[in-house]
Scaffold this motif. Sequence first.
Motif, mmCIF file in Angstrom:
data_model
loop_
_atom_site.group_PDB
_atom_site.id
_atom_site.type_symbol
_atom_site.label_atom_id
_atom_site.label_comp_id
_atom_site.label_asym_id
_atom_site.label_seq_id
_atom_site.Cartn_x
_atom_site.Cartn_y
_atom_site.Cartn_z
ATOM 1 N N ALA A 75 -34.029 -8.212 -14.061
ATOM 2 C CA ALA A 75 -34.772 -7.763 -15.240
ATOM 3 C C ALA A 75 -34.422 -8.571 -16.485
ATOM 4 C CB ALA A 75 -34.489 -6.279 -15.491
ATOM 5 N N SER A 76 -33.614 -9.603 -16.332
ATOM 6 C CA SER A 76 -33.265 -10.454 -17.470
ATOM 7 C C SER A 76 -34.353 -11.484 -17.734
ATOM 8 C CB SER A 76 -31.923 -11.158 -17.215
ATOM 9 O OG SER A 76 -30.856 -10.244 -17.283
ATOM 10 N N GLY A 77 -34.311 -12.061 -18.929
ATOM 11 C CA GLY A 77 -35.292 -13.066 -19.316
ATOM 12 C C GLY A 77 -34.920 -14.450 -18.811
ATOM 13 N N GLY A 78 -35.732 -15.415 -19.236
ATOM 14 C CA GLY A 78 -35.528 -16.805 -18.847
ATOM 15 C C GLY A 78 -36.617 -17.289 -17.917
ATOM 16 N N GLU A 79 -37.160 -18.450 -18.237
ATOM 17 C CA GLU A 79 -38.196 -19.081 -17.413
ATOM 18 C C GLU A 79 -37.788 -20.523 -17.122
ATOM 19 O OE1 GLU A 79 -40.888 -17.871 -16.088
ATOM 20 O OE2 GLU A 79 -40.892 -15.885 -17.007
ATOM 21 N N PRO A 80 -38.166 -21.022 -15.927
ATOM 22 C CA PRO A 80 -38.873 -20.358 -14.832
ATOM 23 C C PRO A 80 -37.970 -19.351 -14.121
ATOM 24 C CG PRO A 80 -38.188 -22.531 -14.152
ATOM 25 C CD PRO A 80 -37.822 -22.417 -15.598
ATOM 26 N N ASP A 162 -32.097 -36.366 -4.441
ATOM 27 C CA ASP A 162 -33.340 -37.144 -4.468
ATOM 28 C C ASP A 162 -34.550 -36.241 -4.249
ATOM 29 O OD1 ASP A 162 -32.099 -39.576 -4.966
ATOM 30 O OD2 ASP A 162 -32.006 -40.149 -2.848
ATOM 31 N N ALA A 163 -34.435 -35.310 -3.293
ATOM 32 C CA ALA A 163 -35.544 -34.386 -3.016
ATOM 33 C C ALA A 163 -35.787 -33.451 -4.199
ATOM 34 C CB ALA A 163 -35.245 -33.587 -1.752
ATOM 35 N N VAL A 164 -34.706 -32.979 -4.824
ATOM 36 C CA VAL A 164 -34.838 -32.119 -6.003
ATOM 37 C C VAL A 164 -35.538 -32.873 -7.123
ATOM 38 C CG1 VAL A 164 -33.515 -31.019 -7.858
ATOM 39 C CG2 VAL A 164 -32.901 -30.589 -5.473
ATOM 40 N N ALA A 165 -35.138 -34.122 -7.354
ATOM 41 C CA ALA A 165 -35.751 -34.921 -8.420
ATOM 42 C C ALA A 165 -37.240 -35.123 -8.176
ATOM 43 C CB ALA A 165 -35.035 -36.269 -8.516
ATOM 44 N N GLU A 166 -37.598 -35.402 -6.937
ATOM 45 C CA GLU A 166 -39.008 -35.609 -6.601
ATOM 46 C C GLU A 166 -39.816 -34.331 -6.823
ATOM 47 O OE1 GLU A 166 -41.761 -36.986 -2.756
ATOM 48 O OE2 GLU A 166 -39.572 -37.091 -2.652
ATOM 49 N N GLN A 167 -39.246 -33.184 -6.402
ATOM 50 C CA GLN A 167 -39.956 -31.921 -6.564
ATOM 51 C C GLN A 167 -40.073 -31.529 -8.041
ATOM 52 O OE1 GLN A 167 -41.666 -30.176 -4.464
ATOM 53 N NE2 GLN A 167 -42.120 -28.469 -5.845
ATOM 54 N N THR A 169 -40.234 -33.535 -10.626
ATOM 55 C CA THR A 169 -41.282 -34.372 -11.207
ATOM 56 C C THR A 169 -42.665 -33.862 -10.819
ATOM 57 O OG1 THR A 169 -39.917 -36.358 -11.317
ATOM 58 C CG2 THR A 169 -42.291 -36.691 -11.187
ATOM 59 N N ALA A 170 -42.827 -33.494 -9.554
ATOM 60 C CA ALA A 170 -44.120 -32.971 -9.095
ATOM 61 C C ALA A 170 -44.489 -31.701 -9.852
ATOM 62 C CB ALA A 170 -44.072 -32.708 -7.592
ATOM 63 N N GLU A 171 -43.524 -30.805 -10.048
ATOM 64 C CA GLU A 171 -43.809 -29.561 -10.759
ATOM 65 C C GLU A 171 -44.119 -29.823 -12.229
ATOM 66 O OE1 GLU A 171 -40.639 -26.776 -10.022
ATOM 67 O OE2 GLU A 171 -40.961 -26.820 -7.849
ATOM 68 N N ALA A 172 -43.442 -30.795 -12.824
ATOM 69 C CA ALA A 172 -43.727 -31.143 -14.217
ATOM 70 C C ALA A 172 -45.158 -31.653 -14.375
ATOM 71 C CB ALA A 172 -42.741 -32.190 -14.705
ATOM 72 N N ARG A 173 -45.694 -32.218 -13.302
ATOM 73 C CA ARG A 173 -47.068 -32.734 -13.310
ATOM 74 C C ARG A 173 -48.089 -31.711 -12.830
ATOM 75 N NH1 ARG A 173 -45.472 -38.620 -10.596
ATOM 76 N NH2 ARG A 173 -44.708 -39.604 -12.537
ATOM 77 N N GLY A 174 -47.619 -30.465 -12.569
ATOM 78 C CA GLY A 174 -48.553 -29.398 -12.244
ATOM 79 C C GLY A 174 -48.532 -28.891 -10.827
ATOM 80 N N ALA A 175 -47.673 -29.414 -9.992
ATOM 81 C CA ALA A 175 -47.604 -28.954 -8.603
ATOM 82 C C ALA A 175 -47.037 -27.534 -8.545
ATOM 83 C CB ALA A 175 -46.734 -29.894 -7.777
ATOM 84 N N ASP A 176 -47.300 -26.844 -7.446
ATOM 85 C CA ASP A 176 -46.747 -25.501 -7.247
ATOM 86 C C ASP A 176 -45.232 -25.579 -7.125
ATOM 87 O OD1 ASP A 176 -49.269 -24.409 -7.260
ATOM 88 O OD2 ASP A 176 -49.449 -24.392 -5.055
ATOM 89 N N ARG A 177 -44.577 -24.539 -7.592
ATOM 90 C CA ARG A 177 -43.127 -24.471 -7.474
ATOM 91 C C ARG A 177 -42.713 -24.197 -6.033
ATOM 92 N NH1 ARG A 177 -42.538 -21.074 -13.093
ATOM 93 N NH2 ARG A 177 -42.486 -22.906 -14.465
ATOM 94 N N GLN A 178 -41.610 -24.791 -5.634
ATOM 95 C CA GLN A 178 -41.083 -24.620 -4.281
ATOM 96 C C GLN A 178 -39.911 -23.653 -4.338
ATOM 97 O OE1 GLN A 178 -40.251 -28.254 -2.133
ATOM 98 N NE2 GLN A 178 -38.677 -27.269 -0.894
ATOM 99 N N SER A 224 -36.359 -26.936 -7.308
ATOM 100 C CA SER A 224 -36.324 -28.039 -8.271
ATOM 101 C C SER A 224 -35.217 -27.912 -9.299
ATOM 102 C CB SER A 224 -37.674 -28.156 -8.990
ATOM 103 O OG SER A 224 -37.952 -26.977 -9.726
ATOM 104 N N ARG A 225 -34.538 -26.770 -9.338
ATOM 105 C CA ARG A 225 -33.441 -26.574 -10.289
ATOM 106 C C ARG A 225 -32.083 -26.466 -9.586
ATOM 107 N NH1 ARG A 225 -35.714 -25.448 -15.376
ATOM 108 N NH2 ARG A 225 -37.822 -26.309 -15.273
ATOM 109 N N GLN A 226 -31.992 -26.974 -8.372
ATOM 110 C CA GLN A 226 -30.739 -26.872 -7.626
ATOM 111 C C GLN A 226 -29.775 -28.027 -7.870
ATOM 112 O OE1 GLN A 226 -31.636 -26.213 -3.486
ATOM 113 N NE2 GLN A 226 -32.453 -24.163 -3.842
ATOM 114 N N GLY A 227 -30.220 -29.042 -8.607
ATOM 115 C CA GLY A 227 -29.370 -30.201 -8.831
ATOM 116 C C GLY A 227 -28.069 -29.864 -9.536
ATOM 117 N N SER A 228 -28.129 -28.983 -10.515
ATOM 118 C CA SER A 228 -26.932 -28.622 -11.261
ATOM 119 C C SER A 228 -25.873 -28.033 -10.344
ATOM 120 C CB SER A 228 -27.284 -27.613 -12.360
ATOM 121 O OG SER A 228 -26.133 -27.203 -13.067
#
Length: 312
Positions: A75-80, A162-167, A169-178, A224-228
């Motif tokens: 129930a906490s905030g934050g996007e995505p 590498d896979a995270v970076a590619e995904q 970038t794809a999401e930043a360009r409008g692709a569906d989130r994985q 796409s946010r697992q790199g950290s």
Amino acid sequence: MTDNIRHVTVKALAWDLAADIHLPPDFDESKTYPAIVSVHPIGSCKEQTAGNVYATALADEGFVAIAFDASFQGASGGEPRSVEDPVFRVQDISYVIDHLVTLPYVDADRIGVIGVCGGGGYSINATMTDRRIKAVGSVTGVNFGGLMHESFSGYDPIGALDAVAEQRTAEARGADRQITQYLPPSPEKAKEQGLTELDLFEATDYYRTTRGEKPGGRTEGLFSRQGSAIGWDAFHRAETLLTRPLCVVIGDKPGAFGAYRDGLEIYRRAASKDKELVVAEGFSHYDLYDQHEPVKIALGHLIPFYHKHLGE
């Protein structure tokens, strides 16, 4: 068990965290109490083991205990949504402490933290840099960064990054989130798929059945946010910075999530002069979430530990 719970919001970076403050029996607003922040596991929420087991039990012992939903989760905030970022998870603990020190009934000099599973690793890491934390307990704690660097990335962290970076970038360009689903949909499906490794199967039994299932416990992560997490280490500089009293609770039935190994490692490495290792013999990682006997063992050590270091 106490039903004396206050639902509050905590200011975080640019959004609010949802939290439940569990108050002691016969709570008196005019008095001051020691407080403990209870940190939930990966993919969990404040209504599960961190709240309805450990925070509740600690409140019954006279502590103000606060369980909260991580940023981007519950129930906490934050996007995505569904981001599991260790940096934010550790910062959340400090934001919760910021809230606690404004409460007139909390003694700002007697604040501790407890974490379950990944929350244990986050609690330990937070204690290294937030000196307002006077004592830390870890229940079947896991170094999530180690898991992501090793088995959760197929022992290929660079390939995963590498896979995270590619995904991303794809999401930043409008692709569906994985979205990565951490668990099978049910214990029956897990058996059908041959997913019977101890921790994975028992996680499914906890999170995917009425035993532990709650609406906020999503057990999923935004890929796409697992790199950290892949580049993070809960125990970095523990030999120097982890000086606060430490109580580590683990079961001796090891599973793939590594709590047994991680518990032994942080106990060995911690600079703490006052540290305790509790091994619940015959029990597993998920037994320590909610099963009576192992939880009793854990609390039998944790409650006196907090009374000693935070006071009555």
